[in-house]
Write an enzyme that holds these catalytic residues in place. Structure first.
Site, PDB file in Angstrom:
ATOM      1  N   HIS A   3       0.803  -1.222   0.000  1.00 39.88           N
ATOM      2  CA  HIS A   3       0.000   0.000   0.000  1.00 39.88           C
ATOM      3  C   HIS A   3       0.836   1.273   0.000  1.00 39.88           C
ATOM      4  O   HIS A   3       0.278   2.362   0.172  1.00 39.88           O
ATOM      5  CB  HIS A   3      -0.926   0.033   1.226  1.00 39.88           C
ATOM      6  CG  HIS A   3      -2.107  -0.876   1.131  1.00 39.88           C
ATOM      7  ND1 HIS A   3      -3.252  -0.565   0.435  1.00 39.88           N
ATOM      8  CD2 HIS A   3      -2.317  -2.112   1.644  1.00 39.88           C
ATOM      9  CE1 HIS A   3      -4.130  -1.556   0.535  1.00 39.88           C
ATOM     10  NE2 HIS A   3      -3.573  -2.511   1.269  1.00 39.88           N
ATOM     11  N   LYS A  63      -9.117  13.047   4.358  1.00 40.75           N
ATOM     12  CA  LYS A  63      -8.195  11.916   4.398  1.00 40.75           C
ATOM     13  C   LYS A  63      -7.236  12.103   5.557  1.00 40.75           C
ATOM     14  O   LYS A  63      -7.178  13.174   6.165  1.00 40.75           O
ATOM     15  CB  LYS A  63      -7.432  11.763   3.081  1.00 40.75           C
ATOM     16  CG  LYS A  63      -6.756  13.040   2.567  1.00 40.75           C
ATOM     17  CD  LYS A  63      -6.153  12.823   1.183  1.00 40.75           C
ATOM     18  CE  LYS A  63      -7.199  12.761   0.110  1.00 40.75           C
ATOM     19  NZ  LYS A  63      -7.262  11.473  -0.588  1.00 40.75           N
ATOM     20  N   ARG A  64      -6.520  11.038   5.852  1.00 43.88           N
ATOM     21  CA  ARG A  64      -5.518  11.086   6.917  1.00 43.88           C
ATOM     22  C   ARG A  64      -4.541  12.238   6.647  1.00 43.88           C
ATOM     23  O   ARG A  64      -4.159  12.499   5.509  1.00 43.88           O
ATOM     24  CB  ARG A  64      -4.772   9.747   6.956  1.00 43.88           C
ATOM     25  CG  ARG A  64      -3.684   9.627   7.970  1.00 43.88           C
ATOM     26  CD  ARG A  64      -3.241   8.168   8.072  1.00 43.88           C
ATOM     27  NE  ARG A  64      -2.924   7.589   6.779  1.00 43.88           N
ATOM     28  CZ  ARG A  64      -1.694   7.588   6.235  1.00 43.88           C
ATOM     29  NH1 ARG A  64      -0.688   8.124   6.878  1.00 43.88           N
ATOM     30  NH2 ARG A  64      -1.481   7.022   5.062  1.00 43.88           N
ATOM     31  N   LYS A  93       0.066  13.767   1.298  1.00 44.24           N
ATOM     32  CA  LYS A  93      -1.295  14.054   0.845  1.00 44.24           C
ATOM     33  C   LYS A  93      -1.518  15.558   0.658  1.00 44.24           C
ATOM     34  O   LYS A  93      -2.475  15.985   0.043  1.00 44.24           O
ATOM     35  CB  LYS A  93      -2.311  13.468   1.815  1.00 44.24           C
ATOM     36  CG  LYS A  93      -2.246  11.934   1.879  1.00 44.24           C
ATOM     37  CD  LYS A  93      -3.238  11.361   2.866  1.00 44.24           C
ATOM     38  CE  LYS A  93      -3.094   9.864   3.040  1.00 44.24           C
ATOM     39  NZ  LYS A  93      -3.570   9.092   1.891  1.00 44.24           N
ATOM     40  N   THR A 120      -9.138   5.492  -2.308  1.00 42.98           N
ATOM     41  CA  THR A 120     -10.496   5.033  -2.600  1.00 42.98           C
ATOM     42  C   THR A 120     -11.490   6.174  -2.408  1.00 42.98           C
ATOM     43  O   THR A 120     -12.567   6.153  -3.002  1.00 42.98           O
ATOM     44  CB  THR A 120     -10.897   3.841  -1.706  1.00 42.98           C
ATOM     45  OG1 THR A 120     -10.666   4.180  -0.331  1.00 42.98           O
ATOM     46  CG2 THR A 120     -10.113   2.596  -2.070  1.00 42.98           C
ATOM     47  N   LYS A 168     -15.007   7.263  -4.528  1.00 41.79           N
ATOM     48  CA  LYS A 168     -16.305   7.556  -3.928  1.00 41.79           C
ATOM     49  C   LYS A 168     -16.810   8.924  -4.382  1.00 41.79           C
ATOM     50  O   LYS A 168     -17.998   9.094  -4.691  1.00 41.79           O
ATOM     51  CB  LYS A 168     -16.199   7.509  -2.408  1.00 41.79           C
ATOM     52  CG  LYS A 168     -15.845   6.142  -1.855  1.00 41.79           C
ATOM     53  CD  LYS A 168     -15.361   6.216  -0.415  1.00 41.79           C
ATOM     54  CE  LYS A 168     -14.719   4.913   0.021  1.00 41.79           C
ATOM     55  NZ  LYS A 168     -13.981   5.029   1.286  1.00 41.79           N
TER      56      LYS A 168
END
Length: 798
Positions: free
Chosen positions: A354, A533-534, A539, A641, A645
């Site tokens: 991952h 998100k985290r 990110k 993911t 969505k």
């Protein structure tokens, strides 16, 4: 939704009352919302159990190969509505509760989120379990039953505050305790070797006890099991200590054992934290493997059949100890020759990677590893020796430089290793596993992630799912690629108006909820620009807030320009020991306080950070989002993911060519995706340039002004230097290239503004995202695993 379940509303109502009376000991007149929720849950569970038992019996009758999915996280969220929807009992449940004088939606909302995960890794595992059941593939998920999950997040003066998640204080309706499924596990101790026989004598013991949750698929045709392990003390109470007045000492064995399954991802910045994490990983994996072998033994007496009957998927490196542990069980305890044990173990094991961040591939100091798992350290060395002997031209070891490297160990002990997007799988062969790929060129393959359409469209977005079903029928629910049939309708103005109305109503609901819970008023007519998100530097939530600052400054300088109103919505947690990420959260909250208080601009720009992100909050945000922020540094996000969505629910993406963004852009069309930023190759080249961040800042006055506002205390006047470390990082090393991608990100956001101002054009773009996202179903992903990795078959329909 039209239900095909034969249970009538009257029968369902009677079942609810029976559970309320005889299981909960309440009468209807005095029952509280929690009582009604529990009674409804037990009534739904009754229906699931019938399918669950039938599925289990069929698996044994057919002697089917089973899939075992090992994961530290299963972010399952609330299960009540999931069960009602998949059993097609929505009408009966709503009518029954209404007839009993209860608010159906309020009863559903009373259920706490199961605190069993953090982010995409855990939500993926939850989607996979639901799809395994929908496809009728016999499977078990194995995880830990965390008493307090990750943590409950709140903010104080903008800072993240962590508190325990107390989801288990209420009775959990969905689990069945299995005291008969109990295994004793050991840590530490010594190993005695005589010839090829080794005997491990641990000095510390703990018991693993199982709790089962049935996971039902679409239409209730099949149900699999999520088995979670809870740590129990071997001797939970020391009576002698208690009688001496040492009451705390009397309870110490129980407290120490329970520590293993209390918290997800305990802070590992201390030696004690590292030890606890390794204990958790072994506890999960060793319990699961014993259970797998126990079930295998109940059906077969030939260990050579293991790879044809057992498929074990390692979700990331957390369960990587499965390789040495399964070899130990087969060699030390079952007496198989070591090489045969290795071959059988590899035939069962496969590994999902991952991350492309080398530092995120777990490794354990050999001192700690050998202290807790001395026999396993010896087995790792034998695995390395066997691997080196079989591949003498190149030496790649799981144990090297004083570390046991769990990524390498997982790869060596797996027969297949998969990435989770096409870009990610390709990069694996040239980055983190380059040498191992050269040795085993057929081992890496791709399985692009997906999401379950039942939760992430049918359930969470009833307005849009009703429009889809009215238009093309209900077949899309378990064949998501049928959404392509929507495309001819998108050019019908009346249909597109219905699509736009669904989005508007979702936004209005979210705005009302934010006002009620956060006291912040936002206009549903504004663009809802969402990044959830985290919190992590790759990110790049700090890129997003930098652009918000620059945007605000530009509005201040040109108040009469034709600005497109937007609200930037953030949500996500930072790991307790990840101080840079926690500083980003505080910066976003400080910027929010200043911008939202600015009477001159707040009708054009607002910033909101919603606390305690979880599945339920995602289900509120995603249907209401206009814009999906997927802005990670290219080459760093394995898949994502959330991006799927958002697209499925009609939020076009502004994003880089990273992870599954690449495939989303291919499917929805480049014209319906706002691309910016460097490619993965360009990232590597840019990073090699001395002073790349300083050059980018010097070239863009907007970026420079935004950084200066942070540095001079515009958003923290009482502490002007509060964010010096962020500014210093972005002006200096800037490993994740925030400064270098800023200018192109600004350009893309202004393209978004222009596109959103044309609402008909925007809604057409949003609807095309929905119509073309059918490939991103976890049903498609799981079918790929079944065909390409597990060699597993569906037991439905034959």
């Amino acid at each position: 939704m039209v239900s095909s379940n034969t249970l009538t509303t009257t029968q369902f109502r009677d079942t609810i009352i029976r559970h309320l009376t005889y299981n909960l000991g309440k009468d209807a007149e005095h029952a509280q919302v929690q009582d009604w929720r529990m009674a409804l849950s037990l009534a739904v569970r009754d229906q699931i159990v019938d399918s669950w038992f039938a599925s289990t019996r069929r698996s044994y009758e057919k002697q089917a190969k089973r899939v075992y999915y090992l994961s530290m996280e299963f972010l399952i969220g609330r299960l009540l509505e999931d069960g009602i929807v998949n059993l097609r009992l929505v009408d009966q449940a709503r009518d029954a509760l209404t007839g009993l004088g209860q608010d159906y939606d309020a009863v559903l909302a009373d259920e706490p989120d199961a605190a069993l995960g953090n982010g995409g890794l855990g939500r993926l595992a939850a989607c996979f379990l639901e799809s395994l059941s929908t496809l009728g593939c016999p499977a078990y998920g194995y995880g830990l039953r965390y008493e307090h999950g990750l943590f409950r997040q709140s903010f104080k003066d903008g800072r993240q505050i962590e508190a325990p998640e107390t989801w288990l204080l209420q009775q959990h309706a969905w689990e069945f305790e299995r005291p008969e499924a109990r295994f004793r596990l050991g840590f530490g101790g010594t190993v005695e070797v005589k010839g090829d026989k080794a005997t491990w004598t641990p000095t510390e013991f703990v018991d693993a006890e199982a709790y089962d949750t049935p996971i039902v698929g679409w239409q209730g045709r099949w149900a699999n099991t999520l088995r979670l392990w809870s740590a129990k003390a071997v001797d939970p109470f020391d009576l002698d200590s208690f009688n001496r007045g040492d009451f705390a000492g009397a309870a110490e064995p129980e407290a120490l054992a329970r520590t293993i399954s209390r918290v997800l991802y305990p802070d590992d910045t201390t030696d004690q934290g590292k030890e606890l994490r390794l204990k958790q990983e072994y506890f999960l994996t060793a319990s699961a493997l014993r259970d797998i072998l126990r079930r295998f033994d109940s059906e077969y007496n030939d260990l050579g059949l293991l790879p044809s009957k057992v498929a074990i998927q390692l979700n990331d490196t957390h369960p990587a100890i499965a390789g040495p542990e399964l070899v130990r069980l087969l060699h030390d305890e079952r007496g198989l020759p070591f090489d045969e044990a290795m071959t059988l173990a590899r035939g069962c094991l496969s590994y999902t990677n991952h991350t492309l961040l080398p530092e995120a591939l777990e490794s354990w100091g050999e001192g700690l590893f050998g202290k807790l798992l001395p026999r396993h350290l010896q087995i790792v060395d034998r695995i390395d020796d066997a691997h080196a002997k079989a591949n003498p031209t190149r030496k790649v070891s799981a144990r090297a430089d004083g570390q046991v490297k769990m990524g390498e160990l997982s790869f060596i002990m797996a027969h297949k290793v998969n990435g989770v997007s096409a870009l990610h799988s390709g990069l694996m062969t040239t980055t983190v596993f380059e040498e191992l790929h050269r040795l085993h060129p057929d081992r890496i393959l791709n399985q692009t992630n997906g999401v379950t359409p039942r939760r992430w469209l049918l359930s969470c977005n009833p307005r849009l799912s009703s429009l889809i079903t009215d238009t093309i029928g209900e077949g899309w629910v378990d064949d998501l690629e049928q959404l392509k049939a929507l495309e001819p309708h998108i050019d019908d103005p009346a249909w597109l108006d219905r699509y736009a109305q669904a989005k508007h109503d979702n936004k209005a609901d979210l705005a009302a909820w934010i006002k009620d819970t956060q006291g912040i008023e936002i206009d549903p007519a504004m663009m809802f620009d969402v990044q959830i998100k985290r919190l992590h530097e790759y990110k790049r939530q700090h890129l997003n807030i930098l652009e918000a600052i620059a945007h605000w400054q530009e509005i201040k300088a040109n108040p009469d320009a034709d600005w497109t109103p937007r609200v930037k919505i953030f949500a996500g947690k930072a790991a307790p020991g990840y101080f840079f990420a926690k500083d980003i959260i505080r910066l976003i909250n400080d910027v929010s306080a200043v911008i939202n208080a600015d009477a001159d601009t707040r009708h054009l720009l607002q910033v909101v950070f919603l606390p305690n992100y979880n599945v339920t909050l995602a289900e509120r945000l995603i249907p209401a989002a206009d814009l999906s922020e997927q802005i990670s540094t290219a080459g760093k996000e394995a898949s994502g993911t959330g991006n799927m969505k958002f697209a499925l629910n009609g939020a076009p993406t502004v994003g880089t060519l990273d992870g599954a963004n690449v495939e989303i852009r291919e499917h929805v069309g480049a014209e319906n995706f706002f691309l910016f930023g460097m490619t993965a190759d360009e990232v590597d080249a840019r990073r090699a340039i001395d002073g790349h961040a300083a050059k980018a800042i010097a070239a863009d006055p907007r970026l420079k002004a935004a950084l200066e506002a942070i540095e001079t205390g515009t958003f923290s006047p009482e502490e002007p230097t509060r964010y010096h470390n962020i500014v210093e990082n972005l002006s200096g090393p800037d490993y994740f290239l925030v400064a270098s991608d800023f200018t192109d990100y600004w350009r893309a956001q202004r393209e978004v503004d222009t596109a959103f101002a044309d609402q008909k054009g925007w809604m057409r773009m949003a609807a095309l995202n929905t119509a073309r996202s059918g490939w991103f179903s976890s049903d498609r992903t799981i079918q790929g695993y079944m065909d390409d990795i597990w060699d597993a078959k569906s037991l439905l329909g034959g």
